[in-house]
Design an enzyme around this catalytic site. Structure first.
Site: not given
Ligand code: COA
Length: 329
Positions: A113, A252, A282
């Site tokens: 990520c 994030h 996400n």
């Protein structure tokens, strides 16, 4: 001093929305649990015949338009993804062909990520060195394709989407500093076991469901809370800024509890942190890229603002960037 700056931004989200209520019909979970423990309400899911490159292309075209740049003017395309169209060729090459970037080099980058922020740092180096003038960095994912829809620990968390940024040279502002890191001892906290050289795809790996995301939620949570703060402070120090100088933090988007903890530890107000997690879940390496494009669209970033990007992910990895926003080169 020649620096890289973001002159174009774009995002693409597949239209199909999956709500927590939809998930209640698939696994033993509740809308209430998901919202309370993660902050997520819904996520986007790509169609069966949509690949990661399809999302990347849409986001890229928007970013190029914003930058007022022809695809042939691109020198380099970097795609960050954990869900490439296939193991090889690189998804970046598929994007390069389909958007008509006939003069661009292209490669994929994988840092979980954190990948989009890693990608920005790589693209920025090419510009600062003078080797290239126009670089396209993309974060794109179709995580739904590697999600085990019977595993409630993971299937409630992830979504699909893409974001892109055009990097060009400037002598004012732009990327001030980066902080990148990794701790491979945490590799087994977040991974997809089979399909690589360690465990090639076989009837056995398919039967054992080893082609899906597996995650130990708690260690990843603890790592995230610790590294979001540390990476943010480290990159600010390198940029000779303090948290008081930050106009917008774009973290994030993994869990609102993680974001809240980072916000408190950095002593930022709620309106100084961009959050779209409830709507999108996400989206891994697309998450910061999408959030940045949205923040621009929503007027949350003005020229001259100090913007802090920070991410963590599989690896385990982390990445942060300090930007003095300057889109007018
Ligand atoms: N619905 C209902 N219950 C669930 C559930 C779900 N979707 N998922 C897990 N549970 C249960 C667990 O089975 C456990 O039950 P038990 O106590 O009977 O064993 C209970 O909820 C608590 O589980 P726990 O793992 O302690 O929850 P948590 O508060 O740590 O939250 C995460 C779980 C995954 C939301 C959290 O750990 C997290 O966000 N981690 C980081 C993940 C991440 O960011 N990953 C991506 C990195 S890029």
């Amino acid at each position: 001093m020649r620096r890289a700056t973001i002159t174009g931004w774009g995002k693409y989200l597949p239209p199909n929305v999956m709500t927590n209520k939809d998930l209640e019909k698939i696994v033993d979970t509740t809308d209430e649990w998901i919202q309370k423990r993660t902050g997520i309400k819904k996520r986007r899911i790509a169609d069966e015949d949509t690949a990661t490159s399809d999302l990347a292309i849409e986001a890229s075209q928007e970013a190029l338009e914003k930058a007022n740049l022809d695809p042939e003017e691109l020198d380099l395309i970097i795609v960050s993804t954990v869900t490439p169209d296939m193991a090889f060729p690189a998804t970046a090459c598929i994007v390069q062909d389909k958007i008509g970037a006939s003069n661009a080099a292209a490669f994929d980058l994988e840092a979980g990520c954190s990948g989009f922020v890693y990608g920005l740092s790589v693209g920025a180096q090419f510009i600062e060195s003078g080797l290239y003038d126009n670089v396209l960095v993309i974060g794109a994912e179709t995580l739904s394709k590697i999600t085990d829809w019977e595993d409630r620990n993971t299937c409630v968390l992830f979504g699909d989407g893409a974001g892109a940024a055009v990097l060009q040279a400037t002598d004012k502002g732009g990327f001030l500093a980066f902080d990148l890191g990794s701790d491979g001892s945490g590799a087994n906290a977040l991974y997809m076991e089979a399909g690589g050289s360690a465990k090639p795809a076989s009837l056995e790996t398919v039967k054992n469901k080893q082609h899906y995301i597996r995650m130990e939620g708690n260690p990843v949570f603890k790592f995230a809370v610790k590294t979001m703060k540390r990476a943010s402070l480290d990159v600010l120090e390198k940029a000779e800024l303090t948290t008081d100088d930050i106009n917008l933090l774009i973290p994030h988007q993994a869990n609102t509890r993680i974001i809240k903890s980072a916000r408190r530890r950095l002593k930022l107000d709620e309106d100084e942190v961009y959050v779209n997690l409830p709507e999108l879940g996400n989206t891994s390496s697309a998450s910061v890229a999408i959030a940045m494009a949205e923040a621009k669209e929503n007027g949350k970033i003005k020229n001259g603002d100090n913007v802090l990007l920070v991410a963590f992910g599989a690896g385990l990895t982390w990445a942060a960037a300090a930007i003095e926003w300057n889109e007018n080169i």
